[in-house]
Every structure is written in structure tokens, then in C-alpha cells.
Write a protein that holds these residues in place. Structure first.
Motif, PDB file in Angstrom:
ATOM      1  N   TYR A  69       6.137  11.577  -6.491  1.00  0.00           N
ATOM      2  CA  TYR A  69       7.010  10.783  -5.264  1.00  0.00           C
ATOM      3  C   TYR A  69       6.584   9.384  -5.428  1.00  0.00           C
ATOM      4  CZ  TYR A  69       2.065  10.891  -2.999  1.00  0.00           C
ATOM      5  OH  TYR A  69       0.913  10.813  -2.800  1.00  0.00           O
ATOM      6  N   THR A  70       5.654   8.741  -6.129  1.00  0.00           N
ATOM      7  CA  THR A  70       5.208   7.523  -6.420  1.00  0.00           C
ATOM      8  C   THR A  70       4.761   7.088  -7.626  1.00  0.00           C
ATOM      9  OG1 THR A  70       4.311   5.490  -5.052  1.00  0.00           O
ATOM     10  CG2 THR A  70       3.042   7.686  -5.301  1.00  0.00           C
ATOM     11  N   ASN A  71       4.921   5.628  -7.643  1.00  0.00           N
ATOM     12  CA  ASN A  71       4.058   4.957  -8.751  1.00  0.00           C
ATOM     13  C   ASN A  71       3.094   4.136  -8.632  1.00  0.00           C
ATOM     14  OD1 ASN A  71       5.785   2.968  -7.957  1.00  0.00           O
ATOM     15  ND2 ASN A  71       6.490   2.406 -10.149  1.00  0.00           N
ATOM     16  N   VAL A  72       2.722   4.177  -7.211  1.00  0.00           N
ATOM     17  CA  VAL A  72       1.898   3.399  -6.480  1.00  0.00           C
ATOM     18  C   VAL A  72       0.190   3.939  -6.338  1.00  0.00           C
ATOM     19  CG1 VAL A  72       1.377   2.188  -4.320  1.00  0.00           C
ATOM     20  CG2 VAL A  72       3.460   2.383  -4.973  1.00  0.00           C
ATOM     21  N   THR A  73      -0.577   3.249  -6.782  1.00  0.00           N
ATOM     22  CA  THR A  73      -2.011   3.667  -6.428  1.00  0.00           C
ATOM     23  C   THR A  73      -2.372   3.304  -5.135  1.00  0.00           C
ATOM     24  OG1 THR A  73      -2.557   3.202  -9.015  1.00  0.00           O
ATOM     25  CG2 THR A  73      -4.336   3.358  -7.293  1.00  0.00           C
ATOM     26  N   TYR A  91       0.242   2.846   0.915  1.00  0.00           N
ATOM     27  CA  TYR A  91       0.898   2.626  -0.338  1.00  0.00           C
ATOM     28  C   TYR A  91       1.588   1.138  -0.357  1.00  0.00           C
ATOM     29  CZ  TYR A  91       0.281   7.578  -0.589  1.00  0.00           C
ATOM     30  OH  TYR A  91      -0.352   8.909  -0.888  1.00  0.00           O
ATOM     31  N   PRO A  92       0.721   0.176  -0.908  1.00  0.00           N
ATOM     32  CA  PRO A  92       1.508  -0.957  -1.248  1.00  0.00           C
ATOM     33  C   PRO A  92       2.632  -1.218  -1.532  1.00  0.00           C
ATOM     34  CG  PRO A  92      -0.994  -1.035  -1.952  1.00  0.00           C
ATOM     35  CD  PRO A  92      -0.541   0.322  -1.798  1.00  0.00           C
ATOM     36  N   ASN A  93       3.493  -2.218  -0.962  1.00  0.00           N
ATOM     37  CA  ASN A  93       4.816  -2.575  -1.553  1.00  0.00           C
ATOM     38  C   ASN A  93       4.824  -3.625  -2.615  1.00  0.00           C
ATOM     39  OD1 ASN A  93       7.501  -2.728  -1.873  1.00  0.00           O
ATOM     40  ND2 ASN A  93       7.970  -3.349   0.269  1.00  0.00           N
ATOM     41  N   GLY A  94       5.739  -3.563  -3.472  1.00  0.00           N
ATOM     42  CA  GLY A  94       5.811  -4.584  -4.715  1.00  0.00           C
ATOM     43  C   GLY A  94       6.882  -4.397  -5.501  1.00  0.00           C
ATOM     44  N   GLU A  95       7.107  -5.409  -6.075  1.00  0.00           N
ATOM     45  CA  GLU A  95       8.150  -5.325  -7.430  1.00  0.00           C
ATOM     46  C   GLU A  95       7.909  -4.057  -8.189  1.00  0.00           C
ATOM     47  OE1 GLU A  95      10.151  -8.011 -10.774  1.00  0.00           O
ATOM     48  OE2 GLU A  95       9.305  -8.991  -9.352  1.00  0.00           O
ATOM     49  N   GLY A  96       9.204  -3.394  -8.249  1.00  0.00           N
ATOM     50  CA  GLY A  96       9.175  -2.207  -8.934  1.00  0.00           C
ATOM     51  C   GLY A  96       8.244  -0.865  -8.694  1.00  0.00           C
ATOM     52  N   LYS A  97       7.735  -1.098  -7.357  1.00  0.00           N
ATOM     53  CA  LYS A  97       7.069   0.061  -6.909  1.00  0.00           C
ATOM     54  C   LYS A  97       8.067   1.155  -6.222  1.00  0.00           C
ATOM     55  CE  LYS A  97       2.602  -2.012  -6.629  1.00  0.00           C
ATOM     56  NZ  LYS A  97       1.638  -2.671  -5.636  1.00  0.00           N
ATOM     57  N   THR A  98       7.790   2.548  -6.313  1.00  0.00           N
ATOM     58  CA  THR A  98       8.668   3.603  -5.830  1.00  0.00           C
ATOM     59  C   THR A  98       8.115   4.270  -4.929  1.00  0.00           C
ATOM     60  OG1 THR A  98       8.590   4.894  -7.671  1.00  0.00           O
ATOM     61  CG2 THR A  98      10.530   3.133  -7.982  1.00  0.00           C
ATOM     62  N   PHE A  99       8.798   5.065  -3.847  1.00  0.00           N
ATOM     63  CA  PHE A  99       8.322   5.810  -3.310  1.00  0.00           C
ATOM     64  C   PHE A  99       9.100   6.767  -2.427  1.00  0.00           C
ATOM     65  CE2 PHE A  99       6.334   7.734   0.621  1.00  0.00           C
ATOM     66  CZ  PHE A  99       4.904   7.794   0.315  1.00  0.00           C
ATOM     67  N   ASP A 100       9.302   7.960  -2.828  1.00  0.00           N
ATOM     68  CA  ASP A 100      10.066   9.149  -2.430  1.00  0.00           C
ATOM     69  C   ASP A 100       9.681   9.746  -1.182  1.00  0.00           C
ATOM     70  OD1 ASP A 100      11.758  11.528  -1.955  1.00  0.00           O
ATOM     71  OD2 ASP A 100      11.768  12.004  -3.890  1.00  0.00           O
ATOM     72  N   MET A 101      10.156   8.988  -0.053  1.00  0.00           N
ATOM     73  CA  MET A 101       9.347   9.658   1.448  1.00  0.00           C
ATOM     74  C   MET A 101      10.025  11.238   1.665  1.00  0.00           C
ATOM     75  SD  MET A 101       8.017   8.823   3.931  1.00  0.00           S
ATOM     76  CE  MET A 101       7.773   7.050   4.108  1.00  0.00           C
ATOM     77  N   ASP A 102      11.255  11.527   1.082  1.00  0.00           N
ATOM     78  CA  ASP A 102      11.610  12.963   1.396  1.00  0.00           C
ATOM     79  C   ASP A 102      10.429  13.860   0.784  1.00  0.00           C
ATOM     80  OD1 ASP A 102      13.796  14.793   2.250  1.00  0.00           O
ATOM     81  OD2 ASP A 102      13.834  15.340   0.167  1.00  0.00           O
ATOM     82  N   TYR A 103      10.109  13.535  -0.591  1.00  0.00           N
ATOM     83  CA  TYR A 103       9.121  14.467  -1.030  1.00  0.00           C
ATOM     84  C   TYR A 103       7.880  14.465  -0.295  1.00  0.00           C
ATOM     85  CZ  TYR A 103       6.312  17.013  -4.594  1.00  0.00           C
ATOM     86  OH  TYR A 103       5.304  17.679  -5.073  1.00  0.00           O
TER      87      TYR A 103
END
Length: 133
Positions: free
Chosen positions: A119-123, A40-52
């Protein structure tokens, strides 16, 4: 000298705790297994819910794929401690053979995709590998 001794004790203590965590009954990663890496690449505006991801998504994947082994990494930094992590998270799914992955994926693709927005907006970027060592 004192600092080196402390670092060595910490290293060996961590190494021993890792060894103690493994049991003979626990599934083991073995040479020749198939590893599906989900980055799951990091970047501006990217979100990730590790708990979920840890409590819901990966257990769901374990169920869909009948996994005995999976692992999760949480990105904390890049090359240097102050650099941003290139990946927010990385998931690892282990299979005995690639057809195990392909068959389960074919059956559950829509359910897996439907869980992503929870849990994420990342492709994610996917890589399929063979365990060499």
C-alpha cells in the motif's frame, strides 16, 4: 446573518451526527490508554493506497494487535486549503497498556513489514503516547 445561521446549523448537525454514531456498547478511548500513531509523511514520489490501507492493512493490524479501537486519517491539505498535506495518512492504534502493543509487535513484526509494500513506499514515523484527555 444568513451565512452565519447556515454555518451554525451545519456545525450542530455534524456534531449531532457524531454523537448519534456513538453507542454505549462501542469501545471508547479513555484517559490513560496508550495510542500508537503511525504517520506517513507526504513528499515527491511517495505513494499511498488508501483503499488497501482501510480494507486490508488496518483490519490485519486489528487482528494482530487484538484491537478494539483504531482510527484512520487521510491527509487532504496543510495549514491552508491549497497547501499539500504534510502526511498522506495517519493511523491510530489504541491499547490498554504498552505491553499489549509490545507483545503483539514482537510476534508480528515480519508480517507487518511484509504488508507495507502492498500500500505504500513510505517509511512511517511512529509515536507512542498516553491519552491525557
Amino acid at each position: 446573518m444568513k451565512r452565519k445561521t447556515i454555518l451554525l446549523l451545519l456545525f450542530f448537525g455534524l456534531s449531532l451526527s457524531c454523537l448519534q454514531a456513538q453507542t454505549k456498547d462501542a469501545p471508547q478511548v479513555k484517559k490513560g490508554m496508550i495510542k500508537v500513531t503511525v504517520l506517513y509523511p507526504n513528499g515527491e514520489g511517495k505513494t499511498f493506497d488508501m483503499d488497501y490501507y482501510t480494507k486490508s492493512h488496518m483490519p490485519l493490524m486489528a487482528k494482530f494487535f487484538n484491537l478494539k479501537i483504531y482510527a484512520i486519517d487521510k491527509g487532504i491539505s496543510g495549514r491552508a486549503a491549497n497547501d499539500p498535506a504534510p502526511f498522506l495518512a495517519i493511523g491510530y492504534l489504541y491499547f490498554d497498556k504498552i505491553s499489549d502493543y509490545e507483545n503483539a509487535l514482537a510476534q508480528h513484526t515480519e508480517e507487518i513489514k511484509a504488508d507495507f509494500p502492498k500500500y505504500t513506499n513510505v517509511t512511517p514515523v511512529i509515536q507512542i503516547s498516553e491519552v491525557v484527555q
